[in-house]
Design an enzyme around this catalytic site. Structure first.
Site, PDB file in Angstrom:
ATOM      1  N   TRP A   1       0.815  -1.216  -0.059  1.00  0.00           N
ATOM      2  CA  TRP A   1      -0.048   0.122   0.006  1.00  0.00           C
ATOM      3  C   TRP A   1       0.797   1.337   0.114  1.00  0.00           C
ATOM      4  CZ3 TRP A   1      -0.607   3.642   3.957  1.00  0.00           C
ATOM      5  CH2 TRP A   1      -1.565   4.798   3.746  1.00  0.00           C
TER       6      TRP A   1
ATOM      7  N   ASP B   1     -14.151   1.074  -5.123  1.00  0.00           N
ATOM      8  CA  ASP B   1     -13.079   0.589  -4.316  1.00  0.00           C
ATOM      9  C   ASP B   1     -13.180  -0.765  -3.587  1.00  0.00           C
ATOM     10  OD1 ASP B   1     -10.829   1.187  -2.852  1.00  0.00           O
ATOM     11  OD2 ASP B   1     -11.399   3.369  -2.382  1.00  0.00           O
TER      12      ASP B   1
ATOM     13  N   ASP C   1      -2.489   5.493  -3.462  1.00  0.00           N
ATOM     14  CA  ASP C   1      -2.997   6.416  -2.509  1.00  0.00           C
ATOM     15  C   ASP C   1      -1.831   7.442  -2.110  1.00  0.00           C
ATOM     16  OD1 ASP C   1      -5.487   5.544  -2.117  1.00  0.00           O
ATOM     17  OD2 ASP C   1      -5.414   4.594  -0.248  1.00  0.00           O
TER      18      ASP C   1
HETATM   19  C1  GLA Z   1      -8.911   4.097  -0.287  1.00  0.00           C
HETATM   20  C2  GLA Z   1      -9.023   4.735  -1.738  1.00  0.00           C
HETATM   21  C3  GLA Z   1      -8.849   6.268  -1.509  1.00  0.00           C
HETATM   22  C4  GLA Z   1      -9.999   6.668  -0.949  1.00  0.00           C
HETATM   23  C5  GLA Z   1     -10.349   5.944   0.279  1.00  0.00           C
HETATM   24  C6  GLA Z   1     -11.628   6.426   1.083  1.00  0.00           C
HETATM   25  O1  GLA Z   1      -7.882   4.041   0.534  1.00  0.00           O
HETATM   26  O2  GLA Z   1      -7.640   4.259  -2.317  1.00  0.00           O
HETATM   27  O3  GLA Z   1      -8.410   6.677  -2.831  1.00  0.00           O
HETATM   28  O4  GLA Z   1     -11.185   6.357  -1.879  1.00  0.00           O
HETATM   29  O5  GLA Z   1     -10.418   4.554   0.268  1.00  0.00           O
HETATM   30  O6  GLA Z   1     -11.922   5.772   2.222  1.00  0.00           O
END
Ligand code: GLA
Length: 739
Positions: free
Chosen positions: A191, A476, A546
């Site tokens: 991650w 997601d 992210d």
């Molecule tokens: C994940 C996604 C992010 C965002 C969050 C929302 O981490 O990768 O882009 O959408 O969830 O909780």
């Protein structure tokens, strides 16, 4: 005597040899050869450069030489089934009703299908010698990109169920080496640091790349590239060298198993759905279809690997509705405001985004149920009326008035314990009886293998898309599977969950796309955890990571670009000084934009904190992106300088007609300040005889010939930490070129 067929006629050549029927699969530059041995076993012969005549390939139209026979010894089955001397990774392992646990596959028939004017598929059917089992091997030839797309269909032709314990998509075999060794390149990460390029000597033994997490995963991506280890043959560079590469199109547990024997070095690569903790009951008359495993060969290095895979995705894999259309510039405030979502703040952000030229305004997590933090409401996909007192339709209308389209975030396969859905259906989650289960991110994974769960999800999203003018969905998936139990199901079916989940995931998206064809879909799994050819066949783009730090993004995006096209790579601008991801050095606004422009551009900052000067600069940069996005999103990529071992990075895209190009240059750090020479870059892929005008922070403005630019190079006067430049090259009209 063999009958030699004209190689220019068809990409699938059947060479009729009385002793050994052979098939030659021809792409523009490569060839793949197979034959039947005396017993009807389908044997691999060759995968490499395309040669002049069928007889040039080992074993075609002529007996195999002794050394060739040695190389074809035992483990050369096109689709090895477990049985006999198969000790490398088998593609197929079954147990028949009477307990027999091996399969002996022999040729039964073959046929060809024409998919389209450019695509031909050869289907070879193998049959077990004694038991009612058939396997269709599909080989789709993609000539333009030097690729073969393989998959298998397994059929129970008997009257009793059989158990499949492993059913991989394909096995690829590399040339046997009597000296030297191979090198593996793959994408790993975690991650926040997805798609990191790892390169290492291929060790003797078995190397497994895989996911057991129920999703593609950030930890490993289903892609491989193999070239020669430095030394006798020399390793491949971006432009030169032999590389065999491939990618599996599966978004659940997958596996690529690379077997490497020594003395001599023999390598086979089997891949597809991971057999770990998996079984499948195949009832009489039923078939099991594997996902595709596409692979190719090139003599032109890793740049050519990307060329092939990108072109294949744009022309054949991506959903057709949007494949040719430009991806919009989007704004999403999730990193900026998290759950502090209110209609007012979103409207304020929307007004600012519209002023910048943003085309799509996306509301992320927090718009539904009682969702004020991670603990509640996943599964309850109805609009939170406190946050949107005038209703979502009204909000969307305002976004439209601002000239933007509207998009929404969903995490359909999840549920929080604190939700209406979980209270109504506690049995809808994966679990083992008597176990507490592992809660992660305060959420459970819904058992999507259950058809009623899949129906619920389909109808909830269908209703949202029917009720509201939604143009974009971000789908997601934020935690992996654990305790993947299905207690209500018969024990012999319980281990089917991993595959049934993905089948239903795919089916839901396909059904929704058919009913709402204008919607654009983005796949996300805590960042880039679901980037693969299976999602790319159903989603238009992927959330890459992210981690939106511009510097980190350069390596994440470089790895992504190895296998996946820029058009599918969502890349956000986020200024470290405005976000939680602040670091000691703060790149400029233009550096952050330049780092996000080599993909599909998005913005993630709290725009209320942008100064008037930043607003103006950002809007100019977005306008610039719009003027070059057709080159980035549909052009050819050249990785000029890698960010991995260099203080400088350079990425170039060239339009397919070679008339335009754009180059992004980044100086991550300037060592020894004014003593360090300015970066010098050597563009590629230009028309050597074309004349190009240059635009960017350069002394040179042109016109300069493509040949000169590529040979002499360009000096980009960048200095200091985090300096960047965007250079465009535009070919002068033909008349000028002729002068
Ligand atoms: C994940 C996604 C992010 C965002 C969050 C929302 O981490 O990768 O882009 O959408 O969830 O909780």
């Amino acid at each position: 005597m063999s009958r030699v067929t004209d190689l220019s006629v068809s990409p699938v050549q059947e060479v009729l040899d009385a002793a050994h029927p052979c098939w030659l699969l021809l792409t523009q530059k490569t060839a793949y050869a197979m034959r039947l041995d005396e017993s009807g076993r389908l044997q691999h012969l060759y995968w490499g450069e395309r040669l002049g005549q069928p007889q040039d390939y080992p074993g075609i139209g002529r007996p195999l030489a002794r050394y060739e026979r040695d190389h074809l010894a035992m483990a050369d089955d096109e689709y090895p089934a477990w049985g006999g001397f198969t000790y490398s990774e088998p593609c197929l392992k079954v147990t028949f009703a009477n307990g027999t646990r091996d399969a002996l596959l022999r040729y039964q028939s073959h046929r060809q299908e024409q998919q389209s004017t450019d695509l031909t598929t050869l289907i070879i059917t193998l049959r077990d010698t004694d038991y009612p089992l058939e396997v269709d091997l599909f080989y789709t030839v993609i000539p333009e990109y030097d690729l073969l797309e393989r998959r298998a269909v397994i059929r129970n032709t008997g009257e009793e169920a059989l158990t499949i314990e492993s059913a991989l998509s394909a096995c690829w075999q590399l040339p046997t080496l009597s000296s030297g060794s191979y090198r593996l390149t793959h994408l790993n990460g975690r991650w926040n640091s997805e798609t990191q390029i790892e390169r290492r000597a291929l060790p003797t033994g078995r190397t497994i790349l895989e996911s057991r997490r129920g999703l593609t995963s950030a930890e490993a991506n289903p892609f491989f590239a193999i070239d020669f280890q430095q030394g006798e043959y020399g390793g491949a560079t971006e432009e030169q060298g032999q590389v065999w590469f491939g990618a599996v199109g599966w978004s659940g547990n997958w596996k690529i198993s690379i077997d490497c024997q020594s003395y001599p070095t023999r390598v086979s690569i089997a891949g597809g759905i991971n057999d770990f903790d998996w079984r499948w009951q195949l009832q009489p008359g039923e078939v099991f279809s594997t996902p595709p495993f596409v692979a190719g060969f090139t003599t032109s290095g890793l740049g050519s690997v990307s060329y092939s895979l990108h072109g294949y995705q744009l022309d054949y894999v991506l959903p057709r509705q949007h494949a040719q259309k430009p991806r919009p510039v989007l704004y999403n405030s999730c990193e900026a405001v998290h759950f502090a979502l209110t209609e007012e703040t979103q409207l304020e952000l929307a007004r600012r985004a519209a002023r910048l030229g943003v085309e799509l305004f996306v509301i992320d997590d927090g718009w539904f149920g009682q969702r004020n933090d991670l603990r509640s409401s996943l599964g309850d996909w109805s609009v939170n009326e406190h946050k949107f007192p005038r209703g979502l339709a009204d909000f969307i209308a305002r976004v439209h008035e601002l000239g933007m389209q509207f998009g929404l975030w969903l995490e359909p396969e999840m549920v929080n314990p604190d939700s209406e859905l979980y209270r109504a259906h506690p049995d809808w989650i994966y679990h083992f009886p008597a176990r507490r289960g592992t809660l992660q991110r305060e959420q459970w994974v819904l058992n999507l293998a259950r058809d009623e769960v899949a129906e619920y999800i389909f109808h909830r999203i269908d209703s949202l898309l029917t009720t509201y003018a939604i143009a974009f969905i971000k789908w997601d998936f934020n935690r992996p599977l654990t305790e993947a139990g299905w207690p209500d199901e018969l024990p012999e079916h319980q281990r089917e969950v991993y595959v049934r989940h993905i089948h239903n995931f795919y089916t839901i998206v396909e059904r929704l796309r058919a009913r709402h064809p204008l919607v654009l879909w983005e796949v996300c799994a805590s960042g880039g955890g679901r980037v693969d050819l299976g999602t790319l066949a159903r989603f238009d783009q992927c959330w890459t990571s992210d981690n939106i730090d511009a510097l980190d993004r350069l390596t994440v995006q470089e790895g992504y670009s190895l296998a996946y096209a820029a058009k599918t790579m969502a890349a956000w601008v986020s200024l470290p000084q405005k976000s939680e991801q602040a670091s000691a050095f703060t790149p400029s606004l233009s550096y952050c934009f330049h780092a996000a422009m080599p993909g599909t551009l998005g913005l993630g900052d709290d725009l209320r904190s942008y100064t008037p000067a930043e607003m103006e600069e950002a809007s100019e940069l977005i306008a610039t992106y719009k003027s070059i996005r057709h080159i980035v999103q549909d052009g050819l990529l050249y990785r000029l300088i890698s960010p991995r071992h260099n203080a400088c990075t350079a990425i170039q895209y060239v339009s397919r007609d070679q008339e335009e190009a754009v180059i992004f240059v980044f100086l991550q750090a300037a060592h020894f300040w004014d003593l360090a020479p300015a970066p010098r870059i050597f563009p590629r892929g230009l028309d050597p005889s074309g004349l190009y005008y240059l635009d960017g922070p350069l002394d040179e403005k042109g016109p300069i010939s493509g040949q000169s630019l590529m040979s002499v190079g360009l000096t980009v006067p960048l200095t200091g930490h985090f300096a960047s430049a965007l250079i465009t090259l535009t070919q002068a009209p033909a008349a000028l070129t002729a002068d």
